[in-house]
Design a protein around this motif. Structure first.
Motif, PDB file in Angstrom:
ATOM      1  N   GLY A  83       0.790  -1.221   0.000  1.00 13.87           N
ATOM      2  CA  GLY A  83       0.000   0.000   0.000  1.00 13.87           C
ATOM      3  C   GLY A  83       0.821   1.268   0.000  1.00 13.87           C
ATOM      4  N   ARG A  84       2.148   1.125   0.001  1.00 14.48           N
ATOM      5  CA  ARG A  84       3.000   2.305   0.031  1.00 14.48           C
ATOM      6  C   ARG A  84       4.432   1.918  -0.346  1.00 14.48           C
ATOM      7  NH1 ARG A  84       3.621   0.379   5.221  1.00 14.48           N
ATOM      8  NH2 ARG A  84       5.629   0.875   6.190  1.00 14.48           N
ATOM      9  N   LEU A  85       5.234   2.952  -0.572  1.00 11.64           N
ATOM     10  CA  LEU A  85       6.667   2.791  -0.797  1.00 11.64           C
ATOM     11  C   LEU A  85       7.329   3.999  -0.152  1.00 11.64           C
ATOM     12  CD1 LEU A  85       9.107   1.388  -2.095  1.00 11.64           C
ATOM     13  CD2 LEU A  85       8.564   2.580  -4.227  1.00 11.64           C
ATOM     14  N   ASP A  86       8.268   3.764   0.762  1.00 10.98           N
ATOM     15  CA  ASP A  86       8.840   4.846   1.550  1.00 10.98           C
ATOM     16  C   ASP A  86      10.195   5.334   1.047  1.00 10.98           C
ATOM     17  OD1 ASP A  86       6.732   4.713   3.612  1.00 10.98           O
ATOM     18  OD2 ASP A  86       7.628   2.757   4.060  1.00 10.98           O
ATOM     19  N   VAL A  87      11.013   4.409   0.533  1.00 11.32           N
ATOM     20  CA  VAL A  87      12.390   4.742   0.146  1.00 11.32           C
ATOM     21  C   VAL A  87      12.715   4.079  -1.184  1.00 11.32           C
ATOM     22  CG1 VAL A  87      14.842   4.428   0.727  1.00 11.32           C
ATOM     23  CG2 VAL A  87      13.187   4.985   2.528  1.00 11.32           C
ATOM     24  N   VAL A  88      13.332   4.835  -2.075  1.00 12.45           N
ATOM     25  CA  VAL A  88      13.867   4.282  -3.322  1.00 12.45           C
ATOM     26  C   VAL A  88      15.314   4.732  -3.450  1.00 12.45           C
ATOM     27  CG1 VAL A  88      13.777   4.350  -5.848  1.00 12.45           C
ATOM     28  CG2 VAL A  88      11.657   4.190  -4.524  1.00 12.45           C
ATOM     29  N   ALA A 142       8.552   6.350  -8.919  1.00 11.49           N
ATOM     30  CA  ALA A 142       8.622   6.668  -7.495  1.00 11.49           C
ATOM     31  C   ALA A 142       7.622   7.759  -7.133  1.00 11.49           C
ATOM     32  CB  ALA A 142      10.039   7.098  -7.121  1.00 11.49           C
ATOM     33  N   LEU A 143       7.529   8.793  -7.943  1.00 12.28           N
ATOM     34  CA  LEU A 143       6.575   9.861  -7.644  1.00 12.28           C
ATOM     35  C   LEU A 143       5.140   9.376  -7.743  1.00 12.28           C
ATOM     36  CD1 LEU A 143       9.014  11.730  -7.581  1.00 12.28           C
ATOM     37  CD2 LEU A 143       7.679  13.401  -8.868  1.00 12.28           C
ATOM     38  N   ARG A 144       4.858   8.524  -8.708  1.00 13.10           N
ATOM     39  CA  ARG A 144       3.507   7.973  -8.814  1.00 13.10           C
ATOM     40  C   ARG A 144       3.131   7.198  -7.560  1.00 13.10           C
ATOM     41  NH1 ARG A 144       3.991   5.714 -15.057  1.00 13.10           N
ATOM     42  NH2 ARG A 144       3.424   7.670 -16.119  1.00 13.10           N
ATOM     43  N   ALA A 145       4.120   6.513  -6.958  1.00 13.88           N
ATOM     44  CA  ALA A 145       3.847   5.731  -5.756  1.00 13.88           C
ATOM     45  C   ALA A 145       3.811   6.584  -4.497  1.00 13.88           C
ATOM     46  CB  ALA A 145       4.907   4.634  -5.609  1.00 13.88           C
ATOM     47  N   MET A 146       4.679   7.603  -4.434  1.00 17.79           N
ATOM     48  CA  MET A 146       4.876   8.353  -3.194  1.00 17.79           C
ATOM     49  C   MET A 146       4.033   9.620  -3.074  1.00 17.79           C
ATOM     50  SD  MET A 146       9.021   8.087  -2.892  1.00 17.79           S
ATOM     51  CE  MET A 146       9.844   6.605  -2.266  1.00 17.79           C
ATOM     52  N   ALA A 147       3.851  10.340  -4.174  1.00 18.22           N
ATOM     53  CA  ALA A 147       3.177  11.641  -4.098  1.00 18.22           C
ATOM     54  C   ALA A 147       1.766  11.558  -3.511  1.00 18.22           C
ATOM     55  CB  ALA A 147       3.154  12.307  -5.473  1.00 18.22           C
ATOM     56  N   PRO A 148       0.972  10.543  -3.838  1.00 19.29           N
ATOM     57  CA  PRO A 148      -0.373  10.485  -3.243  1.00 19.29           C
ATOM     58  C   PRO A 148      -0.351  10.398  -1.719  1.00 19.29           C
ATOM     59  CG  PRO A 148      -0.263   9.055  -5.159  1.00 19.29           C
ATOM     60  CD  PRO A 148       1.141   9.494  -4.867  1.00 19.29           C
ATOM     61  N   ARG A 149       0.707   9.837  -1.156  1.00 18.11           N
ATOM     62  CA  ARG A 149       0.819   9.728   0.304  1.00 18.11           C
ATOM     63  C   ARG A 149       1.572  10.920   0.898  1.00 18.11           C
ATOM     64  NH1 ARG A 149       3.635   6.380   2.631  1.00 18.11           N
ATOM     65  NH2 ARG A 149       2.272   6.023   4.432  1.00 18.11           N
ATOM     66  N   ARG A 150       2.087  11.790   0.017  1.00 13.28           N
ATOM     67  CA  ARG A 150       2.819  12.983   0.448  1.00 13.28           C
ATOM     68  C   ARG A 150       3.968  12.641   1.389  1.00 13.28           C
ATOM     69  NH1 ARG A 150       0.198  17.219  -1.549  1.00 13.28           N
ATOM     70  NH2 ARG A 150       1.522  18.689  -0.400  1.00 13.28           N
ATOM     71  N   SER A 151       4.699  11.590   1.006  1.00 15.86           N
ATOM     72  CA  SER A 151       5.818  11.152   1.835  1.00 15.86           C
ATOM     73  C   SER A 151       6.718  10.238   1.019  1.00 15.86           C
ATOM     74  CB  SER A 151       5.307  10.388   3.064  1.00 15.86           C
ATOM     75  OG  SER A 151       6.374   9.875   3.824  1.00 15.86           O
TER      76      SER A 151
END
Length: 264
Positions: A83-88, A142-151
């Motif tokens: 449901g998320r990705l924190d670090v790439v 990465a932005l597609r995965a992370m931007a919606p969670r703003r983190s």
């Protein structure tokens, strides 16, 4: 504290490209050792699997970063599972052994290198497709995965070659300079969505890529006045710092890690 129940990346989900060897493998080990669940990706699937088997809570995926569909599938798989990705950390890259041989031959013959006029379209495109296009594919996913969670935090691995632009290595220097500029531009955009992007730019580092460097060229990089070749772990420590909360105010940075060979 590090390991399964603690560490500064405890509970974080991380994806590392180029994790089958060298800097990427060292980054995967560092992240896992500090609590992250790591997805180790590499063009060499068995190498990525070997890295993941060393680590707690790790998985392997075969990914050619030059192929956008493969990159997107890998990121989608991580988000589907967690449901998320924190670090790439994007460490995948290629060099050009043939061009290195030509440079070494020129050094041994005490003559200027003649590479550009001999450089074929295929060699140019291969380096650009992996090092520059691949960086775009990874940053976009990465932005597609992370931007919606703003983190999230993204670290790209560039090169000191982007600055000193060694004679006879134009495609590699251009690919890494482009990747630096790309990362910096994306960093300015991404921070508005809570995602930090930074770059580490290593100098000579003891990786499989370096092992293929001809002896004459390796000797040219040696200098008793500066630090010797970095270890992958030393570069990984910088990448992991950039991905951590300790680097919260670093956005769009390009950290030169070349042991003092030059500064910019």
């Amino acid at each position: 504290m590090s390991g399964e129940h603690g560490g500064r990346f405890a509970g974080r989900i991380a994806l590392v490209t180029g994790a089958g060897s060298g800097i990427g493998a060292a980054v995967a080990r560092r992240l896992a050792g500090q609590g992250a669940e790591v997805f180790a990706t590499d063009l060499d699937g068995p190498a990525a699997e070997a890295t993941s088997k060393e680590l707690p809570r790790a998985h392997s995926l075969t990914v050619d970063v030059a192929e956008p569909a493969q990159v997107d599938r890998a990121f989608d798989e991580v988000v589907r599972r967690h449901g998320r990705l924190d670090v790439v950390v994007h460490a995948a890259g290629v060099d050009d052994p043939t061009a290195k041989e030509w440079i070494a031959e020129a050094l041994l013959a005490d003559r200027p290198a003649r590479v550009t006029e001999r450089l074929g379209d295929e060699a140019w495109r291969r380096v650009m497709c992996v090092n520059l296009d691949g960086t775009f594919h990874v940053l976009r996913a990465a932005l597609r995965a992370m931007a919606p969670r703003r983190s999230g935090a993204v670290v790209t691995v560039g090169s000191s070659s982007a600055f000193d632009a060694q004679a006879g290595y134009p495609h590699y220097a251009a690919s890494k300079a482009g990747a630096h500029a790309l990362s910096r531009s994306v960093a300015k955009e991404a921070i508005a969505f809570g995602v930090r992007v930074n770059t580490v730019a290593p100098g000579p580092t003891e990786t499989g890529m370096a092992a293929r460097t001809p002896a004459a060229l390796r000797q040219g990089f040696a200098d008793p006045r500066v630090r010797p070749y970095a270890t992958p772990e030393e570069i990984a420590d910088i990448a992991v710092f950039l991905a951590s909360e300790e680097a919260a105010n670093l956005v769009g940075a390009v950290l030169l890690a070349n042991g003092g060979r030059f500064t910019v």
